[in-house]
Structure formats: C-alpha cells, structure tokens
Design a protein around this motif. Structure first.
Motif, PDB file in Angstrom:
ATOM      1  N   PRO A 139       0.821  -1.232   0.000  1.00 33.90           N
ATOM      2  CA  PRO A 139       0.000   0.000   0.000  1.00 33.90           C
ATOM      3  C   PRO A 139       0.849   1.274   0.000  1.00 33.90           C
ATOM      4  N   SER A 140       2.024   1.219   0.656  1.00 38.42           N
ATOM      5  CA  SER A 140       2.897   2.408   0.729  1.00 38.42           C
ATOM      6  C   SER A 140       3.509   2.760  -0.631  1.00 38.42           C
ATOM      7  N   GLU A 141       3.436   1.823  -1.588  1.00 41.00           N
ATOM      8  CA  GLU A 141       4.022   2.071  -2.910  1.00 41.00           C
ATOM      9  C   GLU A 141       2.984   2.550  -3.925  1.00 41.00           C
ATOM     10  N   LEU A 142       1.769   2.854  -3.409  1.00 40.82           N
ATOM     11  CA  LEU A 142       0.681   3.341  -4.268  1.00 40.82           C
ATOM     12  C   LEU A 142       0.388   4.812  -3.955  1.00 40.82           C
ATOM     13  N   VAL A 143      -0.091   5.521  -4.964  1.00 44.40           N
ATOM     14  CA  VAL A 143      -0.473   6.924  -4.770  1.00 44.40           C
ATOM     15  C   VAL A 143      -1.864   7.133  -5.376  1.00 44.40           C
ATOM     16  N   ASP A 144      -2.483   8.265  -5.058  1.00 46.74           N
ATOM     17  CA  ASP A 144      -3.796   8.576  -5.629  1.00 46.74           C
ATOM     18  C   ASP A 144      -3.657   8.949  -7.093  1.00 46.74           C
ATOM     19  N   GLN A 152      -8.737   6.338  -8.054  1.00 39.34           N
ATOM     20  CA  GLN A 152      -8.135   5.002  -7.995  1.00 39.34           C
ATOM     21  C   GLN A 152      -6.729   5.101  -7.401  1.00 39.34           C
ATOM     22  N   ARG A 153      -6.264   3.966  -6.863  1.00 36.23           N
ATOM     23  CA  ARG A 153      -4.876   3.894  -6.390  1.00 36.23           C
ATOM     24  C   ARG A 153      -4.012   3.431  -7.565  1.00 36.23           C
ATOM     25  N   LYS A 160      -0.265   4.216 -13.215  1.00 31.82           N
ATOM     26  CA  LYS A 160      -1.415   3.490 -13.767  1.00 31.82           C
ATOM     27  C   LYS A 160      -2.038   2.632 -12.669  1.00 31.82           C
ATOM     28  N   PRO A 161      -3.366   2.377 -12.787  1.00 36.37           N
ATOM     29  CA  PRO A 161      -4.037   1.609 -11.722  1.00 36.37           C
ATOM     30  C   PRO A 161      -3.442   0.214 -11.548  1.00 36.37           C
ATOM     31  N   VAL A 162      -3.441  -0.242 -10.285  1.00 36.92           N
ATOM     32  CA  VAL A 162      -2.998  -1.608  -9.985  1.00 36.92           C
ATOM     33  C   VAL A 162      -4.227  -2.518  -9.984  1.00 36.92           C
TER      34      VAL A 162
END
Length: 531
Positions: A139-144, A152-153, A160-162
């Motif tokens: 989760p820490s490697e995702l951004v808005d 989307q994250r 790009k979306p995961v």
C-alpha cells in the motif's frame, strides 16, 4: 584485480515490449566500457546482456498488436534490441533470451532444487499487482491517481491503476533469509554499491521480509512449474536466473565455475530484485551470491525519468545518427557521475562534443599527425635528451593510467575518463608552450623538435590504448594513423594496465593522414534531432 582474474559482468535483461531508449543504451555502454577495460587488461572477461520475454506485460502488448508473445518478442529483438548493440558498438560475449531452451531447462532445474529442499510451498495470496512493474505492490508504494485515474490507487512508478489479484500460488520462503542477508551486507559492505543503494537495501530488509509469490496460474506465458504445469514461474524469478543459466548452470558446470560469481549492473529501480530476492534465491540453492550489485542512477530528461509512456524516451540512434556512437559513449560515461541520477540535454551533449571531443582530443590528434608529416616526412622522430617539460608529460600519463584503472575498479567510470582527459589537456598545453612550429625554423634545434613531437605522439599512443574502451572507433583510427599497428600490433591486443609506461611507440613508425575524429556538426543537425 590481478591479471587473468575472472570478470563476468551482466546488464539487466530488458523487456522487449517496446523499443529501446537512451536509458537502456546507458546501461549497455557502462557494462561494455567496464568489460572492454578488463578484457584488454588480460582478465578472463565475459559480458552478458539479453531480453526478458515472459510475463503478463509481454502477453498484453503482443495481444494488442495481434501477435503471439513469441512472435512479438522475435520481432522486437531482431528489429530493435540486437541492432541497439551495433548502434552503440557493444562488444557483448553473449545475448540471452528467456525463451531459449537453455534458459528454460536450467531455470526449471533450479526451481525443482528449491522445491525438493523445502524452500517452496503452496499458499493463497491477495495483493495489488502492477503489470508495468510485474510486481505486487505494498500500500505504501501506491499513490492517488489523477486525470482519468482519479479516485483510484495507482503505481507510484507507472502512474497506472494496480489490479487486486487473488491466487493460489507457490511461495519462496524468502523470510528465512533476512538475517543471512543482513549479515551479508554487514560483512561485505561493497556487495551493494553505491553506498546510497546499500543503505536503501539494508533499511528495506530490516523492516522484515515476507515470503515471495513465485507462480501465476491466470495466464500461461512463462516457464511451467516443473511439478505443476498449471502454474508458470513469476517473471522476475525466471528473469533473475538468466545470469547463471547463460553461463551453464545445470548444464556446463565447468564454465559455470569459471564465470560465477559475477557483477550485476542494474538501474536503481530494480535494485531490490537484485540485492534482496536474487541473493536469497542463490543462498537457498547453495550457490555463491554475486561479487557486487551496482545500481546506477536514472537518466532524466527535462527533470523526469526517461519513459516511453510519458514521451520522454529518446531513441539512441537519434543521437548516434548526428554525433556518432563514440560521442554517445563518451558523453554518458563522462557527464554523469556513475551511480547517481543524471540529466540529459541536447545542448550539453553538443557543447561537450565540440569542446572536449572535437577541439580537445580530435584537434590534438590532427595537429600532431600533421606536424610529424610536415617536419619529419611522416616518420615518428627519435626522442632526444628529455627536458623537464617532456618528463612532466610522461609523469602525467603514468599517473592518469594508474588513476583510471583504480577508478574502473570502483565502477567510477566518470572518474576514469576525467583522469585520462588530464593527458589531453596537458598535451594541448605542452604544444602551446613548446611551439614546435617556431622550433622548426631553427635547424640547430632539430633534435629538440624531434623530442617534442615524439613526446606528443607517444602521449597519443597511450591515450589511444587507454580510451579505447570508451571511444573504440576514434581510437582505432588514431592507432592506425600513428603507424602503431605495424609496429605494436592491433589496438585491442595492447595490455591496458601497462599503457602508461613511457616509450612504447618506436621511432621510425610511419604516420598516415588522419580524417577528423570528431567532425564539425552543423547546428541545424542537432536542432533536427531534438524535434
């Protein structure tokens, strides 16, 4: 490193899901310069590069182009990735494709060994997966997301979306290697380089290692798990094995023993795979870890990381078509501190080409050959009794050669070239001070004129050898023009570590006309390249 030592160096293997950009070329050239230096120093050298052709990204790209993944890979490798090596004058010893039988067979044997020894087990996995990275994300490697992906994250690297995946997979017991990896980083502080990369890896592993999902069952483009054909191997687990499958793991044990362990040159964005997962895999298999994992920085264009998706990708031939392969090699190895991020600009490239290559090195070579032709009918004169100014040049050459070799051992390619460039600058200054065109007017100073011109020719002889790993084309031309080939043999056969020893070019060698090593480039040519 002693002469004759094994020097096995690898680049990452690249996804042929798209065409190469200058970031790929940068890695290839760096590995090639290091390999050429060691090869010409008498070390048992092997340079491996190649392509990573499995995984979901390849499958989707091929489908989007109405091809099978194998057809797509074949097409891109033949039309773009192999030609890149010619474009940049890369002297690789091998090119591996993960779709080759030699890789698939040995990779399956490696997996079976880990399974048989209890390092692989079955489990359920749910997580966010980035197809671009071919990696599960924390989760820490995702951004808005922004724009079309608002709400989307998204992956922080690809924007790009995961995808949320739930699979029953095979897992590698990586968590068991946390303490052994931390001990490795402690006992061998130079295992991961540069220091900033080492610190990042140590910090990451100290936070705790989870077991690694190493199979996928939702698609079939990959190496089948030997004991369960419903699963294919996770693309990174497959790809990392290329470094040992290419040199005979499981098939040619003598060659494997001769080459391994090697040195892995990687971009910093794939550092964790190479400095955490890869050594853990090797430890599990009872194999030695690499000698070093060196992470170089990113190439930035306009302050952004080179990226095809963001249209900041520049094809290497956009540079080589205008400036030539030597200029590409020189610029990226000299202008960027190896191991740190570096910015590329056409203006900086053009300025360095003109000042350092054309006016600095090229003009020096042309002047010396022209003066020997004019004043000594093209025959390298005898060196008379040296004066302090001449001895200073030989001392500069010896010092530069030693410093460059030491810098190469530290992977400081930019420092090595910087050391050698002091010879170019000193020789240009020496010619200005000695004024051979003035001495030539006095018949009584004939011996002195000979000494001055021998000193410049011998300085160029040393430069040709020492710079040949960086600018192979220009140094070949210079070597030939100096008449060195007839008296000393081919340039590649000159022992590089003794190149700084003075007096190797024999008097009596016959010089020949030298075309401009770095021809003048019209400003409109570079303007066209930037459009």
């Amino acid at each position: 490193m002693s002469s004759g030592a094994s020097f096995y160096i690898t680049t990452p293997i690249f996804y042929p899901s798209d065409v190469p950009h200058i970031g790929h070329g940068y890695t290839e050239v760096a590995a090639d310069v290091l390999a050429r230096w060691h090869r010409q120093s008498g070390d048992d050298t092997w340079l491996l590069t190649g392509t990573d052709e499995h995984g979901q990204k390849m499958l989707r790209t091929a489908s989007a182009n109405d091809m099978t993944p194998r057809e797509w890979a074949d097409r891109l490798v033949e039309s773009s990735w192999l030609p890149l090596l010619d474009t940049l004058d890369i002297a690789n010893d091998d090119f591996i494709r993960t779709t080759q039988e030699r890789h698939e067979t040995s990779a399956a044997a490696f997996l079976q060994k880990l399974y048989d020894t209890g390092f692989i087990y079955t489990g359920d996995y749910e997580g966010f997966y980035c197809v671009g990275c071919e990696e599960y994300k924390q989760p820490s490697e995702l951004v808005d997301g922004t724009g079309p992906f608002e709400g989307q994250r998204v992956c922080a690297i690809h924007s790009k979306p995961v995808e949320l995946l739930h699979e029953r997979n095979y897992f590698f017991r990586m968590s068991e290697f946390q303490d052994r990896l931390l001990a490795l980083y402690e006992e061998r502080p130079d295992f991961v380089q540069p220091e900033s990369a080492r610190n990042e890896v140590v910090s990451f592993v100290r936070q705790g290692l989870a077991d690694l999902s190493i199979s996928r069952s939702s698609f079939d483009w990959g190496i089948q798990i030997p004991w369960d054909p419903q699963h294919v191997v996770y693309v990174w687990f497959d790809a990392l094995l290329n470094y040992i499958t290419a040199i005979g793991y499981g098939q040619d044990e003598a060659n494997f023993a001769r080459r391994w362990p090697g040195i892995q040159l990687v971009g910093k964005d794939i550092l964790r795979f190479h400095a955490v997962i890869w050594p853990a895999m090797l430890l599990a298999a009872g194999l030695e870890v690499p000698k070093h994992v060196f992470a170089h920085g990113w190439l930035l264009v306009g302050g952004e990381k080179m990226s095809k998706s963001k249209l900041t990708g520049i094809a290497p031939n956009q540079i080589t078509d205008v400036f030539g392969s030597d200029a590409f090699r020189y610029y990226f190895m000299r202008a960027i501190t190896f191991g740190q991020d570096g910015s590329f600009s056409w203006e900086d490239l053009a300025a360095r080409y003109q000042a350092e290559l054309a006016n600095g090195f090229g003009n020096l070579a042309s002047r010396v050959i022209a003066m020997i032709t004019r004043y000594f009918v093209g025959v390298v004169p005898e060196q008379g009794a040296p004066q302090p100014a001449d001895e200073a040049i030989s001392a500069v050459v010896a010092k530069a050669a030693a410093e460059a070799d030491a810098a190469i051992d530290r992977f400081a390619i930019h420092e090595a070239i910087g050391a050698l460039w002091t010879v170019v600058e000193e020789l240009n200054g020496y010619i200005t001070e000695q004024q051979p065109w003035v001495i030539a007017k006095d018949p009584e100073q004939r011996e002195r004129l000979g000494t001055v011109l021998y000193t410049t020719a011998e300085g160029l002889r040393a430069l040709a050898v020492l710079l040949s790993p960086v600018i192979p084309e220009a140094t070949r031309k210079l070597w030939s023009a100096l008449g060195a080939e007839q008296s000393l043999g081919v340039l590649q056969a000159q022992p590089l570590r003794s190149a700084g020893e003075w007096g190797q070019l024999p008097a009596g060698a016959t010089v020949s006309p030298l075309e401009a090593l770095f021809p003048r480039i019209e400003p409109d040519a570079t303007a066209g390249a930037t459009r």
